[in-house]
Design a protein around this motif. Structure first.
Motif, PDB file in Angstrom:
ATOM      1  N   ILE A   5      -0.463 -11.254   8.644  1.00 19.38           N
ATOM      2  CA  ILE A   5       0.284 -11.227   6.895  1.00 19.38           C
ATOM      3  C   ILE A   5       0.665  -9.989   6.907  1.00 19.38           C
ATOM      4  O   ILE A   5       0.714  -9.295   7.152  1.00 19.38           O
ATOM      5  CB  ILE A   5      -1.957 -11.219   6.910  1.00 19.38           C
ATOM      6  N   LEU A   6       1.383 -10.633   5.794  1.00 20.10           N
ATOM      7  CA  LEU A   6       1.988  -9.514   4.558  1.00 20.10           C
ATOM      8  C   LEU A   6       0.790  -8.873   3.535  1.00 20.10           C
ATOM      9  O   LEU A   6       0.681 -10.121   3.057  1.00 20.10           O
ATOM     10  CB  LEU A   6       3.067  -9.611   4.152  1.00 20.10           C
ATOM     11  N   TYR A   7       0.407  -7.902   3.828  1.00 22.38           N
ATOM     12  CA  TYR A   7      -0.660  -7.501   2.675  1.00 22.38           C
ATOM     13  C   TYR A   7       0.223  -6.754   1.554  1.00 22.38           C
ATOM     14  O   TYR A   7       0.748  -6.105   1.441  1.00 22.38           O
ATOM     15  CB  TYR A   7      -1.913  -6.800   3.539  1.00 22.38           C
ATOM     16  N   ASP A   8      -1.010  -6.953   0.492  1.00 20.15           N
ATOM     17  CA  ASP A   8      -0.646  -7.026  -1.014  1.00 20.15           C
ATOM     18  C   ASP A   8      -1.026  -4.852  -0.807  1.00 20.15           C
ATOM     19  O   ASP A   8      -2.363  -4.938  -0.784  1.00 20.15           O
ATOM     20  CB  ASP A   8      -1.269  -7.365  -1.840  1.00 20.15           C
ATOM     21  N   ARG A   9      -0.598  -4.015  -0.764  1.00 19.68           N
ATOM     22  CA  ARG A   9      -0.132  -3.112  -1.223  1.00 19.68           C
ATOM     23  C   ARG A   9      -1.142  -2.302  -2.529  1.00 19.68           C
ATOM     24  O   ARG A   9      -1.419  -1.357  -2.355  1.00 19.68           O
ATOM     25  CB  ARG A   9       0.744  -0.931  -0.472  1.00 19.68           C
ATOM     26  N   LEU A  10      -0.804  -2.980  -3.145  1.00 21.24           N
ATOM     27  CA  LEU A  10      -1.377  -2.535  -4.629  1.00 21.24           C
ATOM     28  C   LEU A  10      -3.090  -3.405  -5.043  1.00 21.24           C
ATOM     29  O   LEU A  10      -3.331  -3.614  -6.094  1.00 21.24           O
ATOM     30  CB  LEU A  10      -0.381  -3.686  -5.749  1.00 21.24           C
ATOM     31  N   SER A  11      -3.361  -4.226  -4.029  1.00 18.68           N
ATOM     32  CA  SER A  11      -4.670  -4.787  -3.661  1.00 18.68           C
ATOM     33  C   SER A  11      -6.018  -3.612  -4.150  1.00 18.68           C
ATOM     34  O   SER A  11      -5.006  -2.427  -3.831  1.00 18.68           O
ATOM     35  CB  SER A  11      -5.190  -5.107  -2.674  1.00 18.68           C
ATOM     36  N   ARG A  12      -7.151  -3.614  -5.018  1.00 19.23           N
ATOM     37  CA  ARG A  12      -8.352  -2.858  -5.264  1.00 19.23           C
ATOM     38  C   ARG A  12      -8.339  -2.128  -4.062  1.00 19.23           C
ATOM     39  O   ARG A  12      -8.608  -2.991  -2.711  1.00 19.23           O
ATOM     40  CB  ARG A  12      -9.107  -3.901  -6.191  1.00 19.23           C
ATOM     41  N   PRO A  13      -8.834  -1.369  -4.166  1.00 16.62           N
ATOM     42  CA  PRO A  13      -8.889  -0.254  -3.225  1.00 16.62           C
ATOM     43  C   PRO A  13     -10.694  -0.809  -2.565  1.00 16.62           C
ATOM     44  O   PRO A  13     -10.985  -0.466  -1.369  1.00 16.62           O
ATOM     45  CB  PRO A  13      -9.687   1.377  -3.395  1.00 16.62           C
ATOM     46  N   GLU A  14     -11.313  -1.433  -3.216  1.00 20.92           N
ATOM     47  CA  GLU A  14     -12.584  -1.720  -2.686  1.00 20.92           C
ATOM     48  C   GLU A  14     -12.286  -3.139  -1.579  1.00 20.92           C
ATOM     49  O   GLU A  14     -12.838  -3.620  -0.812  1.00 20.92           O
ATOM     50  CB  GLU A  14     -13.627  -2.975  -3.554  1.00 20.92           C
ATOM     51  N   PHE A  15     -10.810  -3.482  -1.130  1.00 21.57           N
ATOM     52  CA  PHE A  15     -10.672  -4.005   0.342  1.00 21.57           C
ATOM     53  C   PHE A  15     -10.062  -3.455   1.402  1.00 21.57           C
ATOM     54  O   PHE A  15     -10.382  -4.360   2.373  1.00 21.57           O
ATOM     55  CB  PHE A  15      -9.535  -4.953  -0.327  1.00 21.57           C
ATOM     56  N   GLY A  16     -10.760  -2.148   0.622  1.00 19.88           N
ATOM     57  CA  GLY A  16     -10.383  -1.390   2.169  1.00 19.88           C
ATOM     58  C   GLY A  16      -9.584  -0.587   2.020  1.00 19.88           C
ATOM     59  O   GLY A  16      -8.393  -0.642   1.901  1.00 19.88           O
ATOM     60  N   PRO A  17      -9.357   0.109   3.497  1.00 21.75           N
ATOM     61  CA  PRO A  17      -8.120   1.364   3.789  1.00 21.75           C
ATOM     62  C   PRO A  17      -6.680   0.841   4.335  1.00 21.75           C
ATOM     63  O   PRO A  17      -6.411   1.471   4.876  1.00 21.75           O
ATOM     64  CB  PRO A  17      -9.028   2.958   3.765  1.00 21.75           C
ATOM     65  N   VAL A  18      -6.029  -0.207   3.927  1.00 24.64           N
ATOM     66  CA  VAL A  18      -5.648  -1.170   4.625  1.00 24.64           C
ATOM     67  C   VAL A  18      -4.741  -0.188   4.339  1.00 24.64           C
ATOM     68  O   VAL A  18      -4.246  -0.041   5.522  1.00 24.64           O
ATOM     69  CB  VAL A  18      -5.508  -2.383   4.226  1.00 24.64           C
ATOM     70  N   GLN A  19      -3.187   0.061   3.452  1.00 21.05           N
ATOM     71  CA  GLN A  19      -2.025   0.663   3.354  1.00 21.05           C
ATOM     72  C   GLN A  19      -2.398   1.539   3.639  1.00 21.05           C
ATOM     73  O   GLN A  19      -1.657   2.165   4.976  1.00 21.05           O
ATOM     74  CB  GLN A  19      -2.309   0.860   1.993  1.00 21.05           C
ATOM     75  N   ASN A  20      -3.783   3.201   4.490  1.00 19.85           N
ATOM     76  CA  ASN A  20      -3.725   3.945   4.426  1.00 19.85           C
ATOM     77  C   ASN A  20      -3.121   3.663   5.946  1.00 19.85           C
ATOM     78  O   ASN A  20      -2.915   5.027   6.802  1.00 19.85           O
ATOM     79  CB  ASN A  20      -4.718   4.861   3.934  1.00 19.85           C
ATOM     80  N   ASN A  21      -4.285   3.214   6.506  1.00 15.61           N
ATOM     81  CA  ASN A  21      -3.991   2.546   8.201  1.00 15.61           C
ATOM     82  C   ASN A  21      -3.483   2.212   8.970  1.00 15.61           C
ATOM     83  O   ASN A  21      -2.882   2.492   9.651  1.00 15.61           O
ATOM     84  CB  ASN A  21      -5.797   1.695   9.031  1.00 15.61           C
ATOM     85  N   PHE A  22      -2.663   0.987   8.018  1.00 20.41           N
ATOM     86  CA  PHE A  22      -1.300   0.269   8.306  1.00 20.41           C
ATOM     87  C   PHE A  22       0.099   1.468   8.875  1.00 20.41           C
ATOM     88  O   PHE A  22       0.378   1.711   9.906  1.00 20.41           O
ATOM     89  CB  PHE A  22      -1.445  -0.400   7.804  1.00 20.41           C
ATOM     90  N   GLN A  23       0.150   2.635   6.959  1.00 17.96           N
ATOM     91  CA  GLN A  23       0.755   3.564   7.968  1.00 17.96           C
ATOM     92  C   GLN A  23       0.359   4.776   8.611  1.00 17.96           C
ATOM     93  O   GLN A  23       1.608   4.789   9.017  1.00 17.96           O
ATOM     94  CB  GLN A  23       0.676   3.927   5.995  1.00 17.96           C
ATOM     95  N   ALA A  24      -0.673   5.191   8.694  1.00 16.95           N
ATOM     96  CA  ALA A  24      -1.040   5.922  10.294  1.00 16.95           C
ATOM     97  C   ALA A  24      -0.720   5.190  10.815  1.00 16.95           C
ATOM     98  O   ALA A  24      -1.341   6.265  12.460  1.00 16.95           O
ATOM     99  CB  ALA A  24      -2.546   6.087   9.711  1.00 16.95           C
ATOM    100  N   GLY A  25      -0.103   4.300  11.510  1.00 21.89           N
ATOM    101  CA  GLY A  25      -0.353   3.686  12.807  1.00 21.89           C
ATOM    102  C   GLY A  25      -1.292   2.700  13.537  1.00 21.89           C
ATOM    103  O   GLY A  25      -1.045   2.201  14.518  1.00 21.89           O
TER     104      GLY A  25
END
Length: 393
Positions: free
Chosen positions: A151-171
């Motif tokens: 999937i391609l996840y929306d980085r603008l999603s609410r933070p309640e959905f979890g640290p998706v962006q931070n974890n992904f950018q951290a590899g």
């Protein structure tokens, strides 16, 4: 000479109105803060209302399409009905059609791995080899959806959905579950949350059908891009008779307008924002009226003297009216500056498209001017008590 006296007359009246106001600094500050507070509330309410409308169509605005095919019973993007993909194929052969891309669109329950709570999100299904989105970032990552469960996840999603962006950018591998289907985040895109949903993601139609165990060849949206030089209205006129009664063909602009109208008229939230703005206007108007009414009452003997020496009542009314405008000029800049920072705070916290648009700013300014002017006009009634004859009793 008359012109010169007229200019001096205007210049004298403005300071005189100001001198009357500043004689009571506490009341003046209270009234200015009242105007500013009303302005802040109106700017924020109108800002939220604009964000509601803009966020409801943020994904649609990224579509690379001219016409949109949808189920006739679809009320809004929050309640799309499915229809056979064959309906889109009926239009794909029209001479004016360049591309006809099917799209899936449904609510899902999203749960990030390790999180016990599932939250509502929008799942969008596309064919990776097609380009239904005009966004180049999305186009550059669509090939990643060829692999099942990506999937391609929306980085603008609410933070309640979890640290998706931070974890992904951290590899790190970012795994989520929708029902029993295991999904892996393959990339990040910008779609934007809405009042109707707090997160969204794009996936392939294959993965989408796996999520819902759906192989009915149904779709929720059909995106039709016309060839360059084709007439949109002519295409609509020719294509609509080709469709059965279970589908509707509209332009992209019409879908955007319909969606905004739905949230403005069919949902109470649109009315709530407008009502709160009017209540803010009423509260601010009462504070300005109270100050001006009290000020006129305090200076009634002075006004009576001015009437006794030949000043017309209209000249005194003009002074009160100018007092109202002065309060507007002092309070509105405070409201504008404060709202600017509040918009930034809300935008950063919610990812909603909160912007201080020119339309909202001018509308608020006109409302504040009307509020202060109306309060001044009401306060003028107190001048009836200014009777020169009482000065000699």
């Amino acid at each position: 000479m008359r012109s010169r006296r007229s200019w001096f007359g205007v210049r004298r009246r403005l300071p005189f109105a100001w001198l009357l106001l500043k004689r009571q600094p506490v009341r003046l500050i209270t009234a200015v803060l009242g105007v500013a507070f009303a302005g802040i509330l109106i700017l924020m309410q109108l800002g939220f209302q604009a964000a509601l409308f803009n966020s409801s169509v943020s994904i649609v605005e990224r579509f690379d399409t001219d016409l949109i095919l949808l189920g006739r019973q679809s009320v809004s993007l929050t309640s799309l009905t499915s229809f056979p993909e064959a309906r889109l194929a009926q239009l794909a052969g029209h001479p004016a059609v360049e591309t006809a891309d099917p799209m899936r669109w449904r609510y899902v329950r999203w749960r990030l791995q390790g999180s016990p709570e599932a939250r509502l999100a929008i799942a969008i299904g596309i064919y990776p080899f097609q380009t239904p989105f005009a966004d180049r970032e999305i186009q550059a990552q669509q090939h990643l959806l060829d692999q099942p469960g990506r999937i391609l996840y929306d980085r603008l999603s609410r933070p309640e959905f979890g640290p998706v962006q931070n974890n992904f950018q951290a590899g790190r591998d970012v795994i989520a579950f929708v029902g029993d289907e295991r999904l892996r985040v393959a990339g990040l895109v910008n779609l934007g949350p809405s009042f109707g949903y707090d997160a969204s993601f794009i996936t392939s139609t294959t993965t989408f059908e796996d999520i819902f165990a759906d192989d009915s060849r149904s779709i929720e949206l059909g995106l039709i891009k016309l060839k360059r030089g084709s007439s949109l209205q002519q295409a609509l006129k020719e294509m609509r008779p080709l469709l059965p009664a279970d589908t509707s063909l509209i332009s992209k602009k019409q879908l955007i307008d319909n969606e905004k109208s739905y949230w403005n008229t069919s949902k109470p939230i649109g009315f709530a924002f407008a009502f709160c703005a009017l209540m803010s206007l009423a509260v601010g108007g009462m504070m300005v009226y109270q100050l001006l009414y009290t000020d006129v009452g305090h200076h009634l003997p002075s006004y009576a003297i001015l009437l006794s020496i030949g000043y017309r009542r209209s000249s005194l009314e003009r002074i009160i009216f100018e007092q109202g405008l002065i309060l507007c000029l002092l309070g509105f800049p405070i409201a504008l500056l404060s709202s600017h920072f509040l918009h930034i705070f809300v935008r950063n916290y919610t990812s909603l498209p909160m912007r201080m648009s020119t339309d909202v700013t001018l509308t608020t300014l006109l409302l504040i001017v009307a509020m202060c002017s109306t309060s001044a006009l009401l306060a003028m009634n107190k001048l009836k008590d200014a009777d020169p004859s009482e000065l000699f009793n």
